[in-house]
Design an enzyme around this catalytic site. Structure first.
Site, mmCIF file in Angstrom:
data_model
loop_
_atom_site.group_PDB
_atom_site.id
_atom_site.type_symbol
_atom_site.label_atom_id
_atom_site.label_comp_id
_atom_site.label_asym_id
_atom_site.label_seq_id
_atom_site.Cartn_x
_atom_site.Cartn_y
_atom_site.Cartn_z
ATOM 1 N N ASP A 189 0.806 -1.265 -0.238
ATOM 2 C CA ASP A 189 0.138 0.026 0.204
ATOM 3 C C ASP A 189 0.624 1.187 -0.060
ATOM 4 O O ASP A 189 2.065 1.279 -0.533
ATOM 5 C CB ASP A 189 -0.925 0.008 1.302
ATOM 6 C CG ASP A 189 -2.169 0.487 0.885
ATOM 7 O OD1 ASP A 189 -2.213 1.750 0.792
ATOM 8 O OD2 ASP A 189 -3.141 -0.012 0.839
ATOM 9 N N HIS A 226 -4.024 5.772 3.823
ATOM 10 C CA HIS A 226 -4.817 4.647 3.243
ATOM 11 C C HIS A 226 -4.386 3.300 3.741
ATOM 12 O O HIS A 226 -5.049 2.320 4.079
ATOM 13 C CB HIS A 226 -4.582 4.880 1.849
ATOM 14 C CG HIS A 226 -5.394 3.836 0.769
ATOM 15 N ND1 HIS A 226 -4.825 2.502 0.641
ATOM 16 C CD2 HIS A 226 -6.409 3.817 0.161
ATOM 17 C CE1 HIS A 226 -5.879 1.832 -0.138
ATOM 18 N NE2 HIS A 226 -7.069 2.774 -0.353
ATOM 19 N N SER A 280 -10.943 -0.695 -1.516
ATOM 20 C CA SER A 280 -9.653 -0.906 -0.863
ATOM 21 C C SER A 280 -10.186 -1.181 0.650
ATOM 22 O O SER A 280 -9.004 -1.685 1.300
ATOM 23 C CB SER A 280 -9.148 0.630 -0.661
ATOM 24 O OG SER A 280 -8.457 1.099 -1.825
#
Length: 549
Positions: A66, A292, A461
């Site tokens: 990521d 994220h 995600s």
């Protein structure tokens, strides 16, 4: 109808909860009997506690490829992988794997001097910028046969870039005008009520105003902040952030002149090069990539024992972080190296919440996925957030190798929502009866966020790490399961759901079961039940101990 600037397609930050003294409510752990289409986490753990003759649990490593992880987060720091052969911060490659001080993992988007790439171009922009000097003003008739394929790629990239750049410019201009109007209206309301902050209580029960237009505006804003934002300034800041994101697309995603790769210092055309980057997983906690990656990590394995914040799906897991995903599009070279690094350091499962629509070096990603398959590693990938049919678009990582063969160790995941009604499928989720394997909770998922905070996010995600977490629970508690077993059981746990739902991107009602291969939503309880029925081999021979010990 919420303001469109709140319906972000990727990580939708719908509210902020600071450091929590008790677990926050997480609907995705609930059971469908609770009127929430969750994965039945608590029922699954209860079943695990009562199973007779269950194999001894065995800790495993799960890799998260990521944009970085806040390694100091109170809910994550005790679940992170530590390289047992590396001495921290001594500036040496103690384990001789080519990566200096890779204590928590590695960052393929940084330079040896410690600097990091936060922004990168979209792949169509990179391709167009690279190929434009070679093919500008040429036609197919003037290009040699050996270069025809590359010329076609140039034309595709040019068309995509030109279209997307124009859309980005139009969106930014329109939103900038709307933002100015919104900020002006917020200022007018503050002046009318004589306050510096318009909190939700005042918006709900405002003093009487003579101006009925402002009264109606107050009611409208209350509908937008209710249950999500403490005050109107927080909502306005969301609008400002969204506008900055649109500007970022022009400055970086679709900017032919932007090129951050000299900062990394690798040789971009050398696809065999593996040893570049740095060991900084956290990078800048204000960076979207770290936000994220931290969010995805918490969904998989946030500490389930500390009675704080949130609980991950899995326990007895160690998270190995690999930073390879900037804002913009990831490079194929970085993705391939990230997969190989995770495999070589003992990962049993790899969670991948990223996607793009051009992959010029897909062959090396394919090779890395084959390597993972040969080593018994399961890959879990989010299908993407553009409400498109994944069966009919070129999207990457794709579900097939270049030769057309299905990638056997890959699960592709769409995003589902809480309620079993026409809103069950996430409005943004990609789908595909041939290429999307399952759906998993991916709307309003509360998880970890940098600096000991917690955010609610939406996207495939979020759905992919839910599935990675399920795979981890199975592997921890049933160590004899192979990666093929994990995939088979997870898909079998998703019983078809025949609710009529709005097909993503349309108002058309369709059977939810037609949107993926299984037609269902993953369920941890059912997966554990099925795993318990899979016999333990009489003799288990492992080519490599993947426990991380």
């Amino acid at each position: 109808m919420p303001h469109p600037r709140l319906l972000l397609p990727a990580l939708c930050l719908l509210g902020l909860t600071t450091y929590a003294q008790a677990p926050l409510p997480q609907w995705h752990h609930l059971d469908p009997a609770d009127k929430a289409m969750g994965i039945s986490t608590d029922r699954a753990y209860e079943l695990l506690r009562t199973l007779p003759n269950k194999p001894k649990a065995r800790p495993i490593i799960v890799a998260v490829i990521d944009g970085g992880i806040d390694t100091a987060h109170v809910d994550l720091r005790h679940v992170l992988w530590h390289n047992p052969k590396e001495i921290p911060a001594n500036g040496r490659d103690d384990d001789h794997n080519g990566y200096v001080d890779d204590v928590f993992g590695w960052n393929f988007t940084g330079g040896a001097d410690g600097r990091n790439v936060f922004e990168n171009q979209k792949e169509d922009t990179r391709l167009y910028a690279r190929l434009k000097p070679l093919y500008e003003h040429k036609t197919a008739a003037t290009v040699p046969p050996a270069k025809q394929a590359e010329f076609r790629l140039y034309e595709q990239a040019k068309k995509s870039y030109t279209t997307n750049r124009a859309k980005a410019e139009a969106a930014y201009q329109q939103d900038s005008q709307e933002l100015a109007g919104d900020l002006g209206r917020v200022a007018a309301l503050k002046k009318a009520y004589g306050v510096a902050v318009l909190d939700s209580g005042l918006l709900h029960h405002p003093p009487t105003l003579a101006d009925t237009a402002l009264t109606k505006l107050t009611a409208q804003y209350y509908r937008w902040v209710r249950g999500k934002f403490p005050n109107l300034d927080t909502l306005a800041n969301q609008y400002i952030r969204y506008n900055a994101g649109l500007k970022r697309r022009l400055d970086y995603d679709y900017n032919l002149a932007y090129n951050p790769q000299p900062l990394v210092g690798d040789h971009p055309n050398d696809l065999t090069e593996r040893h570049y980057g740095n060991n900084n997983l956290r990078t800048d906690p204000r960076d979207h990539g770290t936000e994220h990656g931290t969010h995805c990590t918490g969904i998989i394995a946030a500490d389930r024992t500390n009675n704080l914040g949130v609980r991950g799906v899995a326990e007895q897991v160690r998270i190995l972080g690999v930073r390879a995903i900037p804002n913009g599009d990831e490079r194929d070279k970085d993705v391939a190296n990230a997969i190989r690094y995770a495999v070589d350091n003992g990962a049993s499962i790899i969670s991948m919440s990223f996607a793009k629509y051009f992959s010029p070096e897909k062959n090396i990603v394919d090779e890395a996925m084959r390597y993972a398959n040969a080593k018994g590693v399961l890959l879990v990938h989010g299908a993407g957030n553009d409400h498109l049919n994944y069966d009919s678009i070129p999207a990457f990582p794709s579900t097939r190798f270049l030769n057309g063969q299905t990638i056997p160790n890959l699960i592709t995941v769409g995003a589902s929502a809480r309620t079993n009604d026409e809103r069950l499928v996430a409005t943004f989720s990609n789908y595909g009866p041939k290429t999307v394997d399952v759906f998993a909770p991916g709307v309003d998922i509360i998880s970890t966020y940098p600096n000991n905070q917690y955010h609610s996010g939406s996207g495939t995600s979020m759905a992919a790490p839910v599935v990675a977490g399920i795979a981890a629970v199975l592997k921890v508690n049933f160590p004899h399961l192979t990666h093929a077993d994990l995939k088979r059981i997870i898909l079998a746990s998703a019983a078809p759901v025949h609710t009529q739902v709005r097909k993503p991107g349309t108002k058309q009602l369709v059977d939810f079961a037609t949107l993926s291969r299984t037609g269902g939503i993953v369920n941890l309880y059912e997966a554990v039940r099925l795993a318990s029925l899979t016999p333990v081999p009489a003799v288990t021979v492992s080519a490599k101990d993947r426990s991380g010990k």
